[in-house]
Design a protein around this motif. Structure first.
Motif, short mmCIF file in Angstrom:
data_model
loop_
_atom_site.label_atom_id
_atom_site.label_comp_id
_atom_site.label_asym_id
_atom_site.label_seq_id
_atom_site.Cartn_x
_atom_site.Cartn_y
_atom_site.Cartn_z
N ARG A 1 0.83 -1.21 0.00
CA ARG A 1 0.00 0.00 0.00
C ARG A 1 0.86 1.26 0.00
N VAL A 2 1.96 1.26 0.78
CA VAL A 2 2.88 2.41 0.81
C VAL A 2 3.47 2.63 -0.58
N HIS A 3 3.93 1.56 -1.19
CA HIS A 3 4.54 1.67 -2.52
C HIS A 3 3.52 2.15 -3.56
N GLN A 4 2.29 1.69 -3.46
CA GLN A 4 1.26 2.14 -4.40
C GLN A 4 0.89 3.60 -4.16
N HIS A 5 0.76 3.99 -2.89
CA HIS A 5 0.35 5.35 -2.56
C HIS A 5 1.38 6.38 -3.00
N PHE A 6 2.65 6.12 -2.72
CA PHE A 6 3.69 7.10 -3.04
C PHE A 6 4.26 6.91 -4.44
N ALA A 7 4.08 5.74 -5.03
CA ALA A 7 4.46 5.42 -6.41
C ALA A 7 5.79 6.08 -6.81
N GLY A 8 5.76 6.98 -7.78
CA GLY A 8 6.97 7.61 -8.30
C GLY A 8 7.68 8.52 -7.32
#
Length: 92
Positions: free
Chosen positions: A29-36
């Motif tokens: 979820r962290v990786h998806q939320h902050f993405a780039g």
């Protein structure tokens, strides 16, 4: 903040993530939320999970495993044992 409040954080600025929980769903979820905007991801523990460590991410930088003895050996090699010990003695 609680983990449930992740979506309320601004996702438009460079972000560093250090994972002490070991919660793989939270990491995703962290990786998806902050993405780039996620510039670094570090896995440092498993306080909430007994699952095997997974050092892959679905979005953004791949998590780097932090293990204190490895870092101590690295600093001893770079700074010498005396240099590493003097930094440690100063609490840095």
């Amino acid at each position: 903040m609680s983990y449930a409040e992740l979506a309320t954080l601004a996702g438009d600025r460079p972000t560093l993530y250090v994972d002490f929980s070991g919660d793989l769903d939270l990491r995703d979820r962290v990786h998806q939320h902050f993405a780039g905007q996620l510039v670094y991801s570090c896995f440092a523990g498993t306080a909430q999970s007994t699952d095997e460590a997974r050092l892959t991410a679905i979005v953004g930088p791949q998590p780097v495993f932090f293990f204190a003895p490895i870092q101590i050996r690295k600093r001893n090699a770079e700074w010498g044992p005396e240099g590493a010990a003097s930094i440690s003695a100063r609490g840095m």
